[in-house]
Design a protein around this motif. Structure first.
Motif, PDB file in Angstrom:
ATOM      1  N   LEU A  59     -14.066   0.806  -2.892  1.00 15.42           N
ATOM      2  CA  LEU A  59     -12.776   0.373  -2.358  1.00 15.42           C
ATOM      3  C   LEU A  59     -11.647   0.802  -3.287  1.00 15.42           C
ATOM      4  CD1 LEU A  59     -13.894  -3.213  -1.305  1.00 15.42           C
ATOM      5  CD2 LEU A  59     -13.729  -1.183   0.144  1.00 15.42           C
ATOM      6  N   PRO A  60     -10.429   0.960  -2.756  1.00 13.94           N
ATOM      7  CA  PRO A  60      -9.310   1.426  -3.593  1.00 13.94           C
ATOM      8  C   PRO A  60      -9.017   0.470  -4.747  1.00 13.94           C
ATOM      9  CG  PRO A  60      -8.751   1.525  -1.256  1.00 13.94           C
ATOM     10  CD  PRO A  60     -10.039   0.772  -1.344  1.00 13.94           C
ATOM     11  N   ILE A  61      -8.524   1.049  -5.814  1.00 18.41           N
ATOM     12  CA  ILE A  61      -8.129   0.246  -6.974  1.00 18.41           C
ATOM     13  C   ILE A  61      -6.923  -0.615  -6.605  1.00 18.41           C
ATOM     14  CG2 ILE A  61      -7.206   0.341  -9.327  1.00 18.41           C
ATOM     15  CD1 ILE A  61      -8.676   2.988  -9.681  1.00 18.41           C
ATOM     16  N   GLN A  62      -6.930  -1.868  -7.071  1.00 25.37           N
ATOM     17  CA  GLN A  62      -5.784  -2.754  -6.896  1.00 25.37           C
ATOM     18  C   GLN A  62      -5.136  -2.979  -8.255  1.00 25.37           C
ATOM     19  OE1 GLN A  62      -7.530  -6.209  -4.974  1.00 25.37           O
ATOM     20  NE2 GLN A  62      -6.891  -5.480  -2.955  1.00 25.37           N
ATOM     21  N   ALA A  63      -3.823  -2.731  -8.316  1.00 30.12           N
ATOM     22  CA  ALA A  63      -3.089  -2.891  -9.574  1.00 30.12           C
ATOM     23  C   ALA A  63      -2.150  -4.088  -9.478  1.00 30.12           C
ATOM     24  CB  ALA A  63      -2.296  -1.629  -9.879  1.00 30.12           C
ATOM     25  N   PHE A  64      -2.125  -4.888 -10.543  1.00 27.02           N
ATOM     26  CA  PHE A  64      -1.299  -6.088 -10.609  1.00 27.02           C
ATOM     27  C   PHE A  64      -0.276  -5.930 -11.726  1.00 27.02           C
ATOM     28  CE2 PHE A  64      -5.244  -7.208  -8.687  1.00 27.02           C
ATOM     29  CZ  PHE A  64      -4.966  -8.195  -7.751  1.00 27.02           C
ATOM     30  N   GLU A  95      -1.857  -1.284  -3.789  1.00 28.01           N
ATOM     31  CA  GLU A  95      -3.111  -0.638  -3.392  1.00 28.01           C
ATOM     32  C   GLU A  95      -2.781   0.600  -2.573  1.00 28.01           C
ATOM     33  OE1 GLU A  95      -6.445  -1.541  -0.010  1.00 28.01           O
ATOM     34  OE2 GLU A  95      -5.871  -3.194  -1.321  1.00 28.01           O
ATOM     35  N   GLY A  96      -3.436   1.706  -2.828  1.00 24.68           N
ATOM     36  CA  GLY A  96      -3.217   2.900  -2.033  1.00 24.68           C
ATOM     37  C   GLY A  96      -3.570   4.161  -2.784  1.00 24.68           C
ATOM     38  N   SER A 144       0.831  -1.200   0.000  1.00 22.52           N
ATOM     39  CA  SER A 144       0.000   0.000   0.000  1.00 22.52           C
ATOM     40  C   SER A 144       0.862   1.245   0.000  1.00 22.52           C
ATOM     41  CB  SER A 144      -0.917   0.020   1.231  1.00 22.52           C
ATOM     42  OG  SER A 144      -1.753  -1.101   1.221  1.00 22.52           O
ATOM     43  N   PHE A 145       0.493   2.208  -0.802  1.00 26.44           N
ATOM     44  CA  PHE A 145       1.104   3.525  -0.740  1.00 26.44           C
ATOM     45  C   PHE A 145       0.296   4.341   0.250  1.00 26.44           C
ATOM     46  CE2 PHE A 145       2.135   2.302  -5.177  1.00 26.44           C
ATOM     47  CZ  PHE A 145       3.513   2.307  -5.020  1.00 26.44           C
TER      48      PHE A 145
END
Length: 1047
Positions: free
Chosen positions: A471-476, A762-763, A12-13
């Motif tokens: 909810l926050p975006i999750q990047a892969f 995520e963050g 998380s940022f």
């Protein structure tokens, strides 16, 4: 029994210092460190699946965010605009007690009263409050729905010609009744425009009950209707249609050969429109012009050859691609190889052109993917709308792209087409003097709406507070990791019972995820462009809010049917009825793959239906064998009957055992009985779903516009319901590749921290970075749309001139048609003269011999015999004498020593027409000023009068019926104009592509397009006049030879 807890690591940022102290900070090596202003320190947070992360600081941030949001709302212009609308709401509420006391007859009579008041000089603004109160009461009586105060505001926004942004589930369909009713009082017609036939039919039947109750006529335009049906529906007070049908009707009307073929309200077909999903129609569809085409090509055999050549060429070696604007550029090696394969010396040889075919073949290979941009069905390549996910059977890509795709797939090549008529949605809707729209997502594009359509966006408050959690975006880093995480999240939520809607960007992706879930044995529904799924769109989406329901959908789920928690009782009742009755009505078992599709029914709770609810009334089907389609149609018609006929009347029809109603009333009563049980079931299940957290929406990729993502988010949390959304994106997604966004830093970063690239980032910072990429994409596409609008504005002016002229010819009387002919003949004579004379030079230097020859060529055998003996020298001497004349009798003017025109200018009308033409000649700015300007003007009048008089004299002497003459004149005018306009459209399309090259010479392509486009248009009008006059003279000189062409 031992239990294990699965843990996942989330990077998380985080900006909050307190949270950094609670976590373990990992130092980043110098080779991958970034400036603090770009990325804050990294924090690794380890949390178990289903566990709650540390939330003290998050709670504080939430409170601060709430205060900021409240202040932002209070200080915004939208807040004060909405507050002002509440004055109207108070007025409507004040009328309500009085309106409630009116009988049905008195309430319906209000429409007549309002129309009388409007005719007597009252404005719609003075009637507005009472009219809205009347519509609110009518909706309450006929639909059982009362407009909320915020819906009254929405109706006022529509009436004011603005865009009402209303969140999903806030009742936009009901809001439209207010603006439509009020503006229909003028009697000039209102169009309610939706995005497809299904919604237009649904709204016309549903909301039309309110309008019909109040005495207004309601029309519906659907694909497949006859011209007579369309004409009668357009004449109604309120007409429901979809955007494409409206556009094509307008274009077809401007291709009509006679006024009897027109279907819209001419001469004023447009008055007021309410556009549903206005952002989709005016922005998303703005890049795709509506075209009516005719077959024109002979090069179909070249496409398969070019497709085989494209397979030989290798990207990066023989050609380079630009994903962002879908362009291809051949390298030197690619050109040589293509020329060798095609055995040609030059791909761009005008006599043997191959370049266009090879380029299109490469574009089809690289940019047009099967099951993404199109699907193949019944031997045809059918386009999938990238914004709605629906198949568009009538649409084809232009400029040879569709043929290239057909060649790639080995399908039959349909002929190339030439554009006969075209218009963009922006130009179409600008024709409305007053335009409004509704949508759930328009605020992000407000500047574009203001700039292009002068339509502000007003955010209408929700009736209940929105409690959805985004909810926050999750990047892969990889697509593999993203899909595995999506599958895991679906599986976890499924066993908890929450309904899940998963949005995908293509058919391919939805079916890939479906295969992953099937491997895990998780039941689900798929909704994409394939016919076996698309046919059940409304049914699937209506039940997507039930417990344990999982729906994998393309953008088809973004609009239209609401997702109700617990399920839609009406759709559920229909489903129960079909399951119970189809086996009784038909002996043929339906094909489950086609009719029902793979569903998650086995995971859904069963509806408890009372023992007397089914089959009690269905007793008349003995001996009747129905097909499956007939049985379904019968059930649908019976359900419609249950909504439009009172219960007592249905009982009476059933008891009469009437042959006219052999089964319908029985099924209608069964439906009403089942509906009560389904309403109870859906209500109870809805409460349970709310306790579980409501609908959870998962987005599997960011779109090129935030609006599309917001549409998907809007499916959850309707009308104050709980819900949540989560977007999971991969740095390998198409959007990042298309715009060449640098994502390598994220992959390296994750690799440095852990060996597992499938961990999500995520963050707040990653969200900010991804949104900035989206905004850049939005700016790029806005630039494209802006350029298209600016280019189309040039064609828009020309189109309006041509279409106005065409309608004037078709709908005008015989005198106006004759006046057009006279103007054309005078203009042709003027052009011939001005091309061969110079007002600044003496007549002795004029090319009068050439002038006489051209004049004789135009008029042919119809020119009066007395003129055939005029020589160049006689004309020169006569013109020279004009300069010395002091006075002239303009009514009886002719050149000295030359023959007089036939005496046909008798009567006030003909003399008035001749005088108008003379005044036009004198005021023509295109004629150069000079010493002999007056001589040139008199020569124009003489030859113009002689041409017109000879034409009229020939017709009078021929003895043709006057009506027949006018019919031929009108046909020649229209067909010649159509022919040249069609060629002009082709030239303008070629010009729009060609002018871009001029930017290399530091010239503005738009300015170049305007200059050359204007020159093309003037030439087109001149050629139209010339050919029209020549055709008329040729026709009357040999009518039997020309009859087939114009009659």
């Amino acid at each position: 029994m031992a239990t294990t807890t699965t843990t996942t690591t989330t990077i998380s940022f985080l900006r909050t210092p307190q949270l950094r102290r609670q976590s373990t900070t990992l130092a980043c090596p110098k080779s991958t460190c970034f400036p603090p202003s770009v990325f804050p320190p990294l924090v690794v947070r380890i949390r178990g699946r289903g566990s709650t992360p540390f939330t003290v600081s998050a709670s504080l941030q939430e409170k601060i965010g709430g205060i900021k949001k409240t202040w932002s709302d209070f200080s915004s212009l939208n807040y004060w605009v909405v507050k002002d609308y509440y004055r109207l709401v108070n007025s409507v509420n004040a009328f309500e007690p009085h309106i409630e006391k009116l009988s049905d007859e008195q309430l319906s009579a209000k429409t007549v009263e309002f129309r009388c008041r409007f005719r007597e000089g009252e404005t719609l603004a003075s009637i507005q409050a009472e009219a809205f109160a009347v519509v609110r009461e009518a909706a309450k009586r006929k639909l059982g729905m009362r407009h909320f105060d915020v819906q009254i505001i929405g109706g006022a926004v529509l009436h004011d010609g603005c865009i009402a942004e209303m969140k999903t589930g806030e009742g936009k369909t009901l809001v439209s009744t207010l603006g439509a009713y009020l503006n229909a009082l003028t009697g000039e017609g209102v169009h309610v425009v939706t995005v497809n036939d299904y919604l237009a039919q649904r709204d016309a039947e549903w909301m039309g009950r309110v309008h019909r109750f109040l005495g207004l006529s309601v029309g519906l335009i659907q694909r497949g209707m006859t011209p007579d049906e369309r004409r009668s529906n357009y004449k109604c007070d309120i007409t429901y249609t979809n955007n494409s049908e409206l556009g094509f009707d307008y274009l077809r009307d401007n291709l009509a050969a006679s006024s009897e073929q027109l279907v819209m309200r001419w001469p004023k077909p447009f008055h007021f429109a309410i556009v549903d999903e206005v952002d989709s129609v005016l922005i998303d569809e703005g890049r795709n012009p509506l075209l009516i085409s005719g077959e024109a090509s002979k090069d179909a055999a070249r496409y398969p050859v070019a497709a085989r050549v494209a397979e030989l060429l290798i990207q990066g070696l023989h050609y380079n691609v630009e994903l962002k604007d879908k362009s291809v550029e051949l390298t030197e090696g690619g050109i040589v190889l293509a020329e060798m394969a095609l055995e040609t010396n030059d791909l761009w040889d005008e006599n043997d052109p191959w370049a266009r075919f090879v380029m299109n073949a490469l574009k089809a290979k690289e940019f047009y993917k099967r099951d993404v941009e199109y699907i193949v069905r019944n031997g045809k390549a059918l386009i999938i709308n990238e914004l709605t996910g629906r198949v568009e059977e009538k649409r084809r890509w232009s400029e040879g792209i569709h043929q290239a795709v057909e060649a790639k797939e080995g399908l039959k090549i349909q002929a190339d087409s030439v554009v006969v008529a075209q218009i963009t949605y922006q130009s179409l809707f600008k024709l409305y003097p007053k335009l409004s729209g509704m949508t759930g997502t328009a605020k992000t594009e407000e500047k574009e709406f203001l700039k292009m359509f002068q339509m502000p966006v007003i955010e209408v408050p929700t009736n209940k507070p929105n409690i959805r959690k985004d909810l926050p975006i999750q990047a892969f880093a990889t697509a593999r990791g993203k899909w595995a995480f999506v599958q895991k999240e679906i599986e976890d939520l499924f066993w908890g019972g929450r309904p899940i809607l998963v949005g995908t960007t293509s058919v391919e992706n939805s079916e890939y995820l479906s295969a992953l879930l099937s491997e895990r044995g998780i039941p689900h529904n798929v909704l994409n462009a394939r016919p076996k799924y698309a046919a059940r769109e409304a049914e699937i989406i209506a039940q997507a809010g039930r417990k344990h329901a999982i729906t994998l959908s393309t953008n088809m789920a973004g609009r239209g049917t609401d997702i109700i928690l617990g399920g839609n009782p009406k759709m559920l009742a229909k489903e129960v009825l079909e399951d119970s009755l189809l086996s009784l009505l038909t002996q043929k078992i339906p094909d489950l793959e086609i009719d029902r599709g793979p569903t998650s029914k086995k995971a859904l709770s069963k509806v408890k239906v009372g023992p007397s609810s089914l089959a009690k009334y269905v007793c008349k089907s003995e001996g009747k064998i129905w097909t499956n389609d007939e049985a379904r149609t019968l059930i649908s018609q019976s359900i419609e009957m249950s909504q439009s006929i009172e219960l007592a009347e249905l009982q009476k029809l059933m008891n009469e055992q009437s042959e006219m109603y052999p089964l319908g009333p029985s099924i209608a009563l069964s439906y009403l009985s089942v509906l009560k049980d389904c309403e109870t079931h859906s209500y109870n299940e809805g409460l349970e779903v709310k306790r579980l957290g409501g609908l959870h929406v998962i987005g599997t990729s960011l779109h090129e516009s935030r609006r599309i993502d917001n549409q998907l988010r809007g499916r959850a949390g309707r009308q104050g319901d709980p819900g949540s959304t989560r977007f999971m994106v991969s740095l390998q997604d198409e959007m990042f590749q298309k715009f060449n966004f640098d994502t390598e830093w994220a992959v390296k970063l994750i690799s440095r921290i852990t060996n597992d690239e499938d961990i999500p980032i995520e963050g707040h910072s990653i969200v900010k970075q991804l949104l900035s990429l989206q905004i850049n994409a939005e700016k790029y596409f806005f630039g494209i749309r802006k350029s298209l609008v600016e280019f189309d504005e040039v064609l828009e002016v020309q189109r309006k001139h041509v279409y106005d002229l065409r309608q004037l010819i078709l709908t005008g009387d015989s005198e106006s048609c004759s006046e057009h002919i006279f103007q054309y003949m005078q203009a042709v004579a003027d052009e011939i003269i001005l091309k061969n004379v110079n007002p600044k030079k003496h007549p002795s230097s004029w090319s009068l011999g050439k002038l006489l020859k051209e004049f004789s060529d135009v008029s042919g055998n119809v020119l009066n015999d007395s003129f055939t003996g005029v020589t160049e020298e006689a004309l020169r001497q006569s013109v020279a004498q004009l300069h010395d004349l002091k006075t002239i009798d303009i009514d009886n003017f002719h050149l000295p020593t030359l023959p007089k025109p036939p005496n046909v200018f008798r009567g006030i009308r003909m003399k008035s027409s001749a005088l108008k033409r003379w005044l036009t000649i004198c005021s023509d700015d295109s004629t150069k000023d000079g010493e002999f300007r007056s001589t040139v003007n008199l020569l124009c009048k003489y030859l113009g009068d002689f041409l017109i008089a000879s034409y009229l004299y020939y017709i009078q002497e021929s003895g043709y019926d006057c009506a027949y003459v006018k019919e031929i004149e009108r046909a020649v005018l229209v067909k010649t104009l159509d022919c040249f306009w069609r060629d002009h459209l082709v030239n303008m399309n070629r010009l729009s592509s060609a002018v871009n090259v001029r930017s290399f010479g530091h010239r503005n392509p738009l300015e170049e397009y305007k200059i050359d486009g204007c020159r093309f248009f003037i030439s087109m009008l001149s050629a139209t006049r010339r050919v029209t006059v020549e055709s008329l003279f040729r026709y009357w000189s040999s009518p039997m030879e020309s009859q087939e062409l114009y009659v």
